[in-house]
Design an enzyme around this catalytic site. Sequence first.
Site, PDB file in Angstrom:
ATOM      1  N   SER A 113      88.254 -93.694 -12.481  1.00 28.65           N
ATOM      2  CA  SER A 113      88.729 -95.021 -13.092  1.00 28.65           C
ATOM      3  C   SER A 113      89.979 -94.951 -13.647  1.00 28.65           C
ATOM      4  O   SER A 113      90.537 -96.227 -13.296  1.00 28.65           O
ATOM      5  CB  SER A 113      87.692 -94.657 -13.910  1.00 28.65           C
ATOM      6  OG  SER A 113      87.835 -94.564 -15.094  1.00 28.65           O
ATOM      7  N   ASP A 155      86.399 -96.444 -25.997  1.00 26.84           N
ATOM      8  CA  ASP A 155      87.425 -95.965 -24.937  1.00 26.84           C
ATOM      9  C   ASP A 155      88.602 -95.897 -25.510  1.00 26.84           C
ATOM     10  O   ASP A 155      89.874 -97.108 -25.440  1.00 26.84           O
ATOM     11  CB  ASP A 155      87.100 -96.882 -23.759  1.00 26.84           C
ATOM     12  CG  ASP A 155      87.753 -96.904 -22.577  1.00 26.84           C
ATOM     13  OD1 ASP A 155      88.461 -95.509 -22.447  1.00 26.84           O
ATOM     14  OD2 ASP A 155      87.725 -97.431 -21.740  1.00 26.84           O
ATOM     15  N   HIS A 193      90.959 -95.611 -21.042  1.00 24.79           N
ATOM     16  CA  HIS A 193      91.201 -96.322 -19.935  1.00 24.79           C
ATOM     17  C   HIS A 193      92.482 -97.203 -20.757  1.00 24.79           C
ATOM     18  O   HIS A 193      92.546 -96.702 -22.321  1.00 24.79           O
ATOM     19  CB  HIS A 193      90.415 -97.267 -19.638  1.00 24.79           C
ATOM     20  CG  HIS A 193      89.631 -96.285 -18.972  1.00 24.79           C
ATOM     21  ND1 HIS A 193      87.919 -95.984 -19.408  1.00 24.79           N
ATOM     22  CD2 HIS A 193      89.386 -95.680 -17.509  1.00 24.79           C
ATOM     23  CE1 HIS A 193      87.570 -95.242 -18.410  1.00 24.79           C
ATOM     24  NE2 HIS A 193      88.102 -95.283 -17.019  1.00 24.79           N
TER      25      HIS A 193
END
Length: 549
Positions: free
Chosen positions: A276, A518, A521
């Site tokens: 990702s 998160d 990312h």
Amino acid sequence: MESKRLALPDQLLAPRRKPFLLWVVASLIILSLFFLTTSFKGRIVTPFFQGFNSVTRNSSLVSWPFSRFPPKNSTASPPANVIGVVLEKTYVGNFTEITQNGSFGDEATSVPKSPEAKSGNLTDSSGDGGVLERPLLGVIEVGNQSLSSNVDDADAKRSAEGKSVENLIAENKNEGNEENGRFTGGGGEQGGHNKVSFEKCDIFDGKWVRDDSKPYYPPGSCPYIDKDFDCHLNGRPDVGFVKWKWQPNGCDIPSLNATDFLERLRGKKLVFVGDSLNRNMWESLVCILRNSIGKKKRVYEISGRREFKKKGFYAFRFEDYNCTVDFVSSPFLVRESSFKSKNGTFETLRLDLMDHTTSMYHDADVIIFNTGHWWTHDKTSRGEDYYQEGNHIHRRLKVLEAYKRALLTWARWIDKNIDRNRTLVLFKGYSVTHFRGGQWNSGGRCHKETEPIFNTTYLGKYPSKMRALQHVLQETKTPVIYLNISRLTAYRKDAHPSIYRMTYNTAEERIAAERSQDCSHWCLPGVPDTWNELLYASLLKVGLGSWKK
């Protein structure tokens, strides 16, 4: 290697009673030796000492980092057309022994609860501390040429242009490890008048500086950003985190010219393959390129999809340029499988086989690989009865050793299946995480960070996985460009989605979200835009195929 003046022996300088002729002959012999040593230094003396560092010509790693100028204490004469670097030698052996001092951020990076945390004190999850410093610098020559600093750059460039991808890149040696697992070394000259061309500079060694011209596309303008990455859509109130650019030490890199990028990509196929974090970078590039197109409807995902989190193959077509920018989800690169035993069927990871997705990208013109964040014991059954090679299931295998074996499988695959005269292969390094007060699955946080780290003392360790990668890249026959983004991401504790990975209907939902953030990312627009800027610079740097100047 700096020339050393050969001092005449004292007895030759003192008055002598021997015949004058003998004195003249001895002087001529010594002077001849001096001039021979100086003239052939590049061809005789330098290779001799390089032999002690085991510098060979069978490696194909191109990391495009450091300046053509060696460190101040270096004894090497800088070639005029340097196109790569050597790092300090990686020791062959068990990587679990090499990295016993701790791995920097397998999936999460924690920060001690101390006053320094406010300034960005980030340590690795092992609590080892340590500084994410610059790798040790070095210099590579082109092929087997011995080039002194006075060689004309234009002549060197003309000589290099006639070489194929294999000959130009594969002759370079990148010796890769970092002393004691930490970045070391120094940066380039500062100030515009001392800067060199970015072709001769480590574009991954630098700092973040304010730039109000960023980002490349307005927040909220690109419909192809997954909701998890769209911090603007999810209500992040501050926008300062997008107003930074990466400034290498000693040179400037070009801004990403989207029109030029698309022209060079005309009729071709560029593919991101990996996890990702590569999807993060892929969506960024799609948005940057799309922003330069007048008729936005002529940019579309060929299957019509707007969400890209599920595993699979996604391709954005740029109709006006007859090219595609694709993403193939393959978080391990190697194959997720299963094994039948008398006790039932259980999942395994085949370290010796590539993922089934290879047919989707083996013919691409540019491929950017990555893998790393899924290689943790939390995501690999803690390394027990999970890793498979042939019909053998490893009862227990350390994750770093498994990672290295998977990379070796990948390296063998690209050597066998990639047409090196057509395809440019890149590998993007490990993107640093910034969890504070816990790890990614135990309440780690980063939501109150609004500025980068400025003090390098607070940076963590160089990722042990990247030392393993550098070791493997030395063994590939296929040229590989290493996008070494670990250091530049280590500074950016302010640019993760944190709690802004979704929208909330109530204040209670938002408070609850603080327990699950998160910090791996990156928001878009944001840091991945810089990765693509460095991708653009790296492709221009290699200067092959459509990327010639």
